[in-house]
Design an enzyme around this catalytic site. Structure first.
Site, PDB file in Angstrom:
ATOM      1  N   ARG A   1     154.017   2.094 -90.828  1.00  0.00           N
ATOM      2  CA  ARG A   1     152.691   2.285 -90.270  1.00  0.00           C
ATOM      3  C   ARG A   1     152.574   1.540 -88.956  1.00  0.00           C
ATOM      4  O   ARG A   1     153.310   0.588 -88.706  1.00  0.00           O
ATOM      5  CB  ARG A   1     151.613   1.841 -91.244  1.00  0.00           C
ATOM      6  CG  ARG A   1     151.425   0.352 -91.400  1.00  0.00           C
ATOM      7  CD  ARG A   1     150.996  -0.043 -92.804  1.00  0.00           C
ATOM      8  NE  ARG A   1     152.177  -0.204 -93.660  1.00  0.00           N
ATOM      9  CZ  ARG A   1     152.256  -1.104 -94.643  1.00  0.00           C
ATOM     10  NH1 ARG A   1     151.228  -1.883 -94.922  1.00  0.00           N
ATOM     11  NH2 ARG A   1     153.336  -1.221 -95.350  1.00  0.00           N
TER      12      ARG A   1
ATOM     13  N   CYS B   1     131.750  -9.660 -83.326  1.00  0.00           N
ATOM     14  CA  CYS B   1     131.683 -10.662 -84.391  1.00  0.00           C
ATOM     15  C   CYS B   1     132.121 -12.009 -83.839  1.00  0.00           C
ATOM     16  O   CYS B   1     133.106 -12.104 -83.094  1.00  0.00           O
ATOM     17  CB  CYS B   1     132.578 -10.246 -85.551  1.00  0.00           C
ATOM     18  SG  CYS B   1     132.153  -8.630 -86.233  1.00  0.00           S
TER      19      CYS B   1
ATOM     20  N   LYS C   1     150.385  -9.154 -93.893  1.00  0.00           N
ATOM     21  CA  LYS C   1     149.344  -9.650 -94.793  1.00  0.00           C
ATOM     22  C   LYS C   1     149.972 -10.030 -96.129  1.00  0.00           C
ATOM     23  O   LYS C   1     150.645  -9.218 -96.759  1.00  0.00           O
ATOM     24  CB  LYS C   1     148.279  -8.583 -95.013  1.00  0.00           C
ATOM     25  CG  LYS C   1     147.434  -8.257 -93.797  1.00  0.00           C
ATOM     26  CD  LYS C   1     146.383  -7.223 -94.135  1.00  0.00           C
ATOM     27  CE  LYS C   1     145.514  -6.907 -92.923  1.00  0.00           C
ATOM     28  NZ  LYS C   1     146.274  -6.198 -91.872  1.00  0.00           N
TER      29      LYS C   1
ATOM     30  N   ARG D   1     154.107  -3.465 -86.766  1.00  0.00           N
ATOM     31  CA  ARG D   1     154.647  -4.574 -87.555  1.00  0.00           C
ATOM     32  C   ARG D   1     155.422  -4.064 -88.762  1.00  0.00           C
ATOM     33  O   ARG D   1     156.512  -4.524 -89.041  1.00  0.00           O
ATOM     34  CB  ARG D   1     153.515  -5.480 -88.052  1.00  0.00           C
ATOM     35  CG  ARG D   1     152.779  -6.246 -86.976  1.00  0.00           C
ATOM     36  CD  ARG D   1     151.830  -7.272 -87.585  1.00  0.00           C
ATOM     37  NE  ARG D   1     150.996  -7.871 -86.555  1.00  0.00           N
ATOM     38  CZ  ARG D   1     149.837  -7.366 -86.156  1.00  0.00           C
ATOM     39  NH1 ARG D   1     149.375  -6.274 -86.719  1.00  0.00           N
ATOM     40  NH2 ARG D   1     149.143  -7.958 -85.218  1.00  0.00           N
ATOM     41  N   TYR D   2     154.810  -3.165 -89.507  1.00  0.00           N
ATOM     42  CA  TYR D   2     155.407  -2.663 -90.745  1.00  0.00           C
ATOM     43  C   TYR D   2     156.235  -1.415 -90.458  1.00  0.00           C
ATOM     44  O   TYR D   2     155.899  -0.634 -89.562  1.00  0.00           O
ATOM     45  CB  TYR D   2     154.311  -2.319 -91.756  1.00  0.00           C
ATOM     46  CG  TYR D   2     153.446  -3.478 -92.160  1.00  0.00           C
ATOM     47  CD1 TYR D   2     153.819  -4.316 -93.203  1.00  0.00           C
ATOM     48  CD2 TYR D   2     152.238  -3.739 -91.514  1.00  0.00           C
ATOM     49  CE1 TYR D   2     153.021  -5.379 -93.595  1.00  0.00           C
ATOM     50  CE2 TYR D   2     151.432  -4.791 -91.895  1.00  0.00           C
ATOM     51  CZ  TYR D   2     151.830  -5.614 -92.937  1.00  0.00           C
ATOM     52  OH  TYR D   2     151.029  -6.663 -93.317  1.00  0.00           O
TER      53      TYR D   2
ATOM     54  N   CYS E   1     135.843 -12.914 -84.634  1.00  0.00           N
ATOM     55  CA  CYS E   1     136.837 -11.862 -84.402  1.00  0.00           C
ATOM     56  C   CYS E   1     138.190 -12.430 -83.977  1.00  0.00           C
ATOM     57  O   CYS E   1     138.271 -13.273 -83.074  1.00  0.00           O
ATOM     58  CB  CYS E   1     136.329 -10.909 -83.332  1.00  0.00           C
ATOM     59  SG  CYS E   1     137.495  -9.586 -82.922  1.00  0.00           S
TER      60      CYS E   1
ATOM     61  N   CYS F   1     133.314  -2.538 -78.934  1.00  0.00           N
ATOM     62  CA  CYS F   1     132.735  -2.523 -80.276  1.00  0.00           C
ATOM     63  C   CYS F   1     131.215  -2.396 -80.176  1.00  0.00           C
ATOM     64  O   CYS F   1     130.631  -2.773 -79.155  1.00  0.00           O
ATOM     65  CB  CYS F   1     133.061  -3.812 -81.021  1.00  0.00           C
ATOM     66  SG  CYS F   1     134.819  -4.145 -81.257  1.00  0.00           S
TER      67      CYS F   1
ATOM     68  N   ASP G   1     141.136 -15.409 -89.901  1.00  0.00           N
ATOM     69  CA  ASP G   1     142.189 -15.632 -88.903  1.00  0.00           C
ATOM     70  C   ASP G   1     141.707 -16.719 -87.948  1.00  0.00           C
ATOM     71  O   ASP G   1     140.567 -16.676 -87.469  1.00  0.00           O
ATOM     72  CB  ASP G   1     142.475 -14.345 -88.124  1.00  0.00           C
ATOM     73  CG  ASP G   1     143.055 -13.259 -89.007  1.00  0.00           C
ATOM     74  OD1 ASP G   1     144.001 -13.558 -89.759  1.00  0.00           O
ATOM     75  OD2 ASP G   1     142.561 -12.115 -88.949  1.00  0.00           O
TER      76      ASP G   1
ATOM     77  N   ARG H   1     140.411 -10.794 -82.427  1.00  0.00           N
ATOM     78  CA  ARG H   1     140.762 -10.229 -81.111  1.00  0.00           C
ATOM     79  C   ARG H   1     139.700 -10.580 -80.075  1.00  0.00           C
ATOM     80  O   ARG H   1     139.534  -9.882 -79.076  1.00  0.00           O
ATOM     81  CB  ARG H   1     140.916  -8.702 -81.204  1.00  0.00           C
ATOM     82  CG  ARG H   1     142.131  -8.248 -81.994  1.00  0.00           C
ATOM     83  CD  ARG H   1     142.472  -6.782 -81.743  1.00  0.00           C
ATOM     84  NE  ARG H   1     143.659  -6.412 -82.485  1.00  0.00           N
ATOM     85  CZ  ARG H   1     143.697  -5.581 -83.516  1.00  0.00           C
ATOM     86  NH1 ARG H   1     142.584  -4.998 -83.908  1.00  0.00           N
ATOM     87  NH2 ARG H   1     144.824  -5.307 -84.142  1.00  0.00           N
TER      88      ARG H   1
ATOM     89  N   ASP I   1     146.520 -12.823 -93.201  1.00  0.00           N
ATOM     90  CA  ASP I   1     147.387 -12.214 -92.188  1.00  0.00           C
ATOM     91  C   ASP I   1     148.174 -13.351 -91.549  1.00  0.00           C
ATOM     92  O   ASP I   1     147.618 -14.187 -90.833  1.00  0.00           O
ATOM     93  CB  ASP I   1     146.537 -11.488 -91.137  1.00  0.00           C
ATOM     94  CG  ASP I   1     147.186 -10.223 -90.646  1.00  0.00           C
ATOM     95  OD1 ASP I   1     148.430 -10.156 -90.672  1.00  0.00           O
ATOM     96  OD2 ASP I   1     146.464  -9.293 -90.248  1.00  0.00           O
TER      97      ASP I   1
END
Length: 360
Positions: free
Chosen positions: A100, A113, A321, A96-97, A116, A109, A277, A118, A314
């Site tokens: 980075r 969560c 962000k 995106r940036y 989450c 994981c 999110d 994702r 985000d």
């Protein structure tokens, strides 16, 4: 566990195992089986040991134990709320940036969560990149010299074996244009036994290595977590912390302050406080932005500046962000009015522009 019973010896990965451990009532099983069929479930022994099954508002259970409300999708919720897919040039990379990019070597994981972003992608199958896919992803990083920071995420990169993780860091470290390697993880709190001397050794690099720890409540920082973080710190890894502002978990000044102070006490610098999110089935966790701003404002001056995270949203669509924290300065005629976090305020007049060289 708080009720005196023994914690499980292995991760709890379905509704029935949660019921057997006494973490959910048997009457809830039909609904929770439906949730588990759609979204991955895993509660590690370390986290199960922290849950008080007698407390229906337990903040650890809220993060990890499935709830029937997850099957209720609100109109504003999105399967890919921050547009990972739209910014994926090759499998396993999100860019995106300009300076980075993310590397997602796997999608497994230690815990899943319930909020989450994702959650439609991650799961116990792991989604591990094949050798060819990992090579293509690393080749992408090598071919983009404007990318100065590689961010390992997923899934959780510390779920990789130390050997595999060390190989990836070695490849990235050898790229002259990569200055920073960052890893985002829950492992040191959620499954601290995985942080071994070999894992810490795998993170050693001549490049700057930052580990961003995700934790949302002070109780997650157990003695075992403290030891895991010490291993990482001694290996030269800089420790950052991120949290999501969550209803019923850390949405009071007291719980948020305790979290930030506990991070610092464990040598973890608070970095981001994320606005939720809007992933499917997560509405019960959302704290309005106005409330989040007020919470942070109440802590300014009450906790050290070292504890101050960037409160950020985000933006949907992969637009990055954006800081959304409280403002203490507002424009006024001829200068700025600045509110003091300890009370009072100050008018800061605009500085006079410098005169021409040699004047006077």
């Amino acid at each position: 566990m708080p009720d005196g019973s023994l914690p499980p010896s292995r991760p709890l990965r379905d509704a029935d195992s949660l019921a057997e451990a006494g973490l959910v009532p048997a009457a809830a099983l039909p609904a929770l089986r439906a949730v588990a069929a759609r979204y991955a479930v895993s509660v590690t022994p370390a986290m199960a040991a922290l849950i008080d099954p007698t407390d229906p508002a337990d903040p650890i259970a809220a993060q990890y134990v499935p709830d029937a409300a997850e099957l209720e999708v609100a109109p504003l919720e999105l399967a890919d709320p921050i547009a990972d897919h739209a910014h994926t040039p090759v499998k396993g990379v999100v860019h995106r940036y300009p300076d980075r990019a993310l590397l997602k070597p796997l999608l497994a994981c230690p815990v899943y969560c319930r909020f989450c972003f994702r959650r439609e992608q991650v799961g116990p199958s792991g989604g591990v990149l094949s050798e060819a896919e990992l090579e293509a992803a690393l080749d992408w990083f090598a071919a983009h010299p404007q990318v100065r920071e590689a961010i390992l995420t997923g899934g959780d990169p510390l779920m990789l074996s130390p050997r595999r993780l060390g190989q990836i860091l070695g490849r990235l470290s050898a790229m002259p244009h990569i200055d920073i390697i960052r890893l985002h993880t829950r492992v040191p709190v959620a499954d601290p036994a995985r942080v071994t001397a070999k894992l810490a050794e795998a993170l050693e690099s001549e490049k700057a290595v930052f580990l961003c720890l995700h934790a949302n409540h002070a109780r997650e920082f157990t003695d075992a977590a403290r030891l895991a973080l010490r291993h990482l710190s001694r290996a030269g890894v800089a420790l950052l912390g991120q949290a999501v502002l969550l209803r019923g978990v850390n949405d009071t000044a007291e719980t948020l302050e305790a979290l930030l102070r506990t991070m610092l006490a464990h040598r973890v610098k608070p970095y981001y406080l994320h606005q939720l999110d809007r992933a499917p089935g997560t509405a019960r966790f959302e704290v309005p932005i106005a409330e989040g701003r007020a919470l942070l404002e109440s802590l300014r001056g009450r906790v050290t500046g070292l504890a101050w995270p960037t409160y950020a949203l985000d933006l949907p669509g992969g637009q990055g962000k954006a800081p959304i924290g409280p403002d203490f300065a507002s424009r006024a005629e001829g200068g700025w009015t600045v509110r003091g976090p300890l009370g009072g305020g100050h008018f800061q007049a605009d500085a006079e522009p410098p005169g021409p060289a040699g004047a006077g």
